[in-house]
Design a protein around this motif. Structure first.
Motif, short mmCIF file in Angstrom:
data_model
loop_
_atom_site.label_atom_id
_atom_site.label_comp_id
_atom_site.label_asym_id
_atom_site.label_seq_id
_atom_site.Cartn_x
_atom_site.Cartn_y
_atom_site.Cartn_z
N VAL A 240 79.22 4.36 -6.77
CA VAL A 240 80.51 3.66 -6.78
C VAL A 240 80.26 2.16 -6.81
N GLY A 241 81.02 1.45 -7.65
CA GLY A 241 81.04 -0.01 -7.66
C GLY A 241 82.39 -0.49 -7.15
N PHE A 242 82.37 -1.45 -6.21
CA PHE A 242 83.61 -1.87 -5.55
C PHE A 242 83.55 -3.36 -5.28
N THR A 243 84.67 -4.05 -5.51
CA THR A 243 84.85 -5.44 -5.09
C THR A 243 86.19 -5.52 -4.39
N GLY A 244 86.18 -5.91 -3.11
CA GLY A 244 87.44 -5.94 -2.38
C GLY A 244 87.24 -6.29 -0.92
N SER A 245 88.14 -5.83 -0.10
CA SER A 245 88.16 -6.22 1.30
C SER A 245 87.09 -5.49 2.10
N LEU A 246 86.71 -6.10 3.22
CA LEU A 246 85.74 -5.48 4.12
C LEU A 246 86.29 -4.17 4.67
N THR A 247 87.57 -4.17 5.08
CA THR A 247 88.14 -2.97 5.67
C THR A 247 88.18 -1.80 4.68
N GLY A 248 88.73 -2.06 3.50
CA GLY A 248 88.83 -1.00 2.50
C GLY A 248 87.47 -0.55 2.01
N GLY A 249 86.58 -1.52 1.76
CA GLY A 249 85.26 -1.17 1.27
C GLY A 249 84.46 -0.38 2.27
N ARG A 250 84.54 -0.77 3.55
CA ARG A 250 83.78 -0.05 4.56
C ARG A 250 84.27 1.39 4.70
N ALA A 251 85.58 1.59 4.58
CA ALA A 251 86.12 2.95 4.67
C ALA A 251 85.58 3.83 3.54
N LEU A 252 85.53 3.28 2.33
CA LEU A 252 85.00 4.05 1.20
C LEU A 252 83.50 4.27 1.33
N PHE A 253 82.80 3.24 1.82
CA PHE A 253 81.35 3.37 2.05
C PHE A 253 81.07 4.53 3.01
N ASP A 254 81.83 4.59 4.09
CA ASP A 254 81.63 5.66 5.07
C ASP A 254 81.89 7.03 4.45
N LEU A 255 82.90 7.13 3.58
CA LEU A 255 83.16 8.40 2.91
C LEU A 255 82.00 8.81 2.02
N CYS A 256 81.42 7.85 1.32
CA CYS A 256 80.27 8.15 0.46
C CYS A 256 79.09 8.66 1.29
N ALA A 257 78.90 8.05 2.46
CA ALA A 257 77.78 8.44 3.32
C ALA A 257 78.00 9.82 3.94
N ARG A 258 79.26 10.21 4.13
CA ARG A 258 79.56 11.49 4.78
C ARG A 258 79.68 12.66 3.81
N ARG A 259 79.55 12.38 2.52
CA ARG A 259 79.61 13.48 1.55
C ARG A 259 78.49 14.49 1.82
N PRO A 260 78.69 15.77 1.45
CA PRO A 260 77.58 16.73 1.56
C PRO A 260 76.32 16.23 0.86
N GLU A 261 76.50 15.57 -0.28
CA GLU A 261 75.40 14.89 -0.96
C GLU A 261 75.77 13.40 -1.02
N PRO A 262 75.28 12.59 -0.08
CA PRO A 262 75.65 11.17 -0.07
C PRO A 262 75.28 10.47 -1.36
N ILE A 263 76.08 9.47 -1.70
CA ILE A 263 75.82 8.67 -2.90
C ILE A 263 75.85 7.19 -2.55
N PRO A 264 75.21 6.35 -3.34
CA PRO A 264 75.25 4.91 -3.06
C PRO A 264 76.61 4.31 -3.34
N PHE A 265 77.01 3.40 -2.47
CA PHE A 265 78.26 2.65 -2.61
C PHE A 265 77.88 1.18 -2.71
N PHE A 266 78.07 0.60 -3.88
CA PHE A 266 77.72 -0.80 -4.11
C PHE A 266 78.99 -1.64 -3.95
N GLY A 267 79.23 -2.07 -2.72
CA GLY A 267 80.45 -2.79 -2.42
C GLY A 267 80.20 -4.26 -2.14
N GLU A 268 81.01 -5.11 -2.77
CA GLU A 268 81.04 -6.54 -2.42
C GLU A 268 82.27 -6.74 -1.55
N LEU A 269 82.05 -7.16 -0.29
CA LEU A 269 83.11 -7.04 0.71
C LEU A 269 83.63 -8.36 1.25
#
Length: 511
Positions: A240-269
């Motif tokens: 995932v590529g993301f540019t946005g707020s710290l709050t929104g980006g961190r929430a999506l980052f945590d979802l990526c990490a909690r997936r059965p198969e985690p994926i990288p989240f490239f967020g600019e926060l």
């Protein structure tokens, strides 16, 4: 209107694998001027439809030659160029950004696409390596080993609020992912859905002209939080590529990490991009630096991720003069339109938060109203700054904070206390090199880009650029979202051992 119903022509719809489709409901855009338009709402069902099409398109798209993918990127650039006046006009109406700014951003977007076309033609990004077999080596033979970077699969891109072109539908994340050979699902930002729609039309025109798999690109407009969550959690999405707020980006980052198969989240926060004004530079050209800081601070209503929100200087008469000159400069800056009502509200709240800090003194205050931003300038001692970490949190807009430190050691303490940043700037002259030498190893750990005698607003799209940094500037300190190095986010190394030559990927044959 049923979810996924095909409608046409394109007027406020999603683009899903080559078809313009509606959703179950609509949202109304909130342009800076003029009447809003209704746009189809995104939904998890549409995410699934786009993701499945992207997965189906991946084998054929990733197998294209580098020349074919380069031609695709160049055709997208051509199609965007052909729609230039329409993009400028709707972008201006939706965001309030000046037409000249949008024309410049469109040029950057087109330039990024063409840069990646050249980059993949050259082929260095593949990082090909070959360790030839050593059958007679003792005590054990070595097999034939060949390494190449291969695309990871479909990726998700979240459009940014502050860059409707360069960081959105066909911006840097999309360009680099397509260059790598990855289909892209874009979640358009609700601040500029009409602009995104026109750019998506350009991408679709390029897909059709080159007869590429339709699932290589989709745009899902709007949608509530569930739409974004469905996108990052879909099992076929590989990054995932993301540019946005710290709050929104961190929430999506945590979802990526909690997936059965985690994926990288490239967020600019988020980043406050501190500027350290060293003593010799302050003495020689303090007012000149203050003038440049004001210009950088207020550029685009301060709505740049590299906005230099904090200046750090030694306390004394020269800092007094610097502060007066900056305050006088900010007093001449009139109201500027912000991108959305929500951003304007957050700016006013952030200004109140900084102004209410212990020991914070106002140097220039204003009264922003509605969707407009007006500048603020505050100052605080180094001691009070170090005691209140919240003063170093980003305020998205034209607000500056001057931190007055008692000496070099406290300046180093302030530098060491900073969280991760996109940029850090040193204003220095020759007599400052000893202090700069002490600061450099500290600051290089804090930021992805360190500047001398400049201002960070303005990010060059080039091979050596790094637009990222330690958390919370971004979620992956080893990545960049600008420059050709950004393609590495969408690739993974694969080693082929003793593989038959005719079965190797084309880019490895004969290497």
């Amino acid at each position: 209107m049923a979810d996924g119903e095909v409608v046409g022509p394109a007027q406020g719809r999603h683009l899903i694998a080559g078809e313009w489709v509606a959703g179950e409901g609509t949202f109304r855009s909130s342009p800076w001027t003029g009447e809003g338009r209704d746009f189809a709402l995104g939904s998890p069902a549409l995410v699934d439809r786009a993701a499945q099409a992207a997965e189906a398109a991946f084998p054929a798209f990733s197998a294209l030659t580098r020349e074919a993918r380069a031609a695709f990127l160049e055709r997208i650039a051509q199609e965007i160029e052909a729609r230039g006046p329409a993009i400028t006009e709707i972008g201006h109406l939706e965001t309030g950004l000046p037409r000249a700014r949008l024309e410049g951003e469109r040029g950057r977007t087109i330039g990024q696409l063409r840069l990646f076309a050249s980059h993949i033609r050259e082929g260095a990004y593949l990082d090909r390596r070959h360790d030839a077999a050593l059958p007679d080596r003792q005590p054990l033979p070595r097999p034939d080993l060949r390494l190449v970077q291969l695309p990871i699969g479909p990726v998700a891109v979240f459009g940014a609020s502050n860059f409707p072109l360069a960081f959105s539908v066909a911006g840097g994340d999309t360009a680099s992912a397509l260059a790598a050979g990855c289909p892209v699902l874009v979640k358009g930002h609700s601040a500029h859905p009409g602009t995104g729609e026109v750019v998506a039309e350009a991408v679709l025109a390029a897909i059709k002209a080159l007869d590429l798999p339709r699932g290589v690109f989709s745009l899902i407009q709007g949608g509530d939080r569930k739409t974004g969550e469905a996108l990052v959690q879909h099992p076929v999405i590989r990054a995932v590529g993301f540019t946005g707020s710290l709050t929104g980006g961190r929430a999506l980052f945590d979802l990526c990490a909690r997936r059965p198969e985690p994926i990288p989240f490239f967020g600019e926060l988020g980043s406050v991009n501190p500027m350290f004004v060293l003593p010799e530079a302050m003495a020689a050209r303090g007012t000149q630096i203050a003038t440049g800081w004001v210009a950088s601070l207020t550029m685009g209503a301060g709505q740049f991720c590299t906005n230099p929100g904090i200046a750090v200087a030694l306390d004394g008469d020269e800092a007094d003069a610097f502060a007066r000159h900056a305050a006088d400069g900010l007093a001449t800056v009139g109201p500027q339109v912000m991108l959305t009502d929500g951003i304007a509200t957050a700016y006013r709240e952030g200004s109140q938060r900084i102004g209410g800090g212990q020991g914070v003194r106002a140097l220039h205050v204003s009264e922003p109203s509605g969707r407009n931003a007006t500048p603020f300038l505050y100052e605080v001692t180094g001691e009070h700054f170090l005691a209140q970490p919240e003063l170093a949190h980003e305020v998205f807009g034209p607000l500056g904070l001057l931190v007055r430190v008692t000496g070099e050691d406290q300046m180093l303490a302030v530098a060491d206390a900073m969280e991760g940043q996109l940029t850090v700037t040193l204003q220095l002259d020759a007599g400052d090199h000893a202090l700069a030498g002490r600061l450099t190893p500290v600051l290089a750990r804090k930021a992805g880009r360190v500047l001398a005698n400049g201002f960070p607003t303005g990010v060059e799209v080039a091979d050596a650029m790094v637009h990222g940094g330690p958390y919370p500037a971004s979620t992956n300190f080893g990545a960049t979202s600008v420059g050709t190095l950004s393609i590495r986010r969408w690739l993974r190394p694969v080693c082929f051992q003793n593989w038959p030559e005719e079965l190797l990927p084309e880019d490895l044959r004969g290497f």
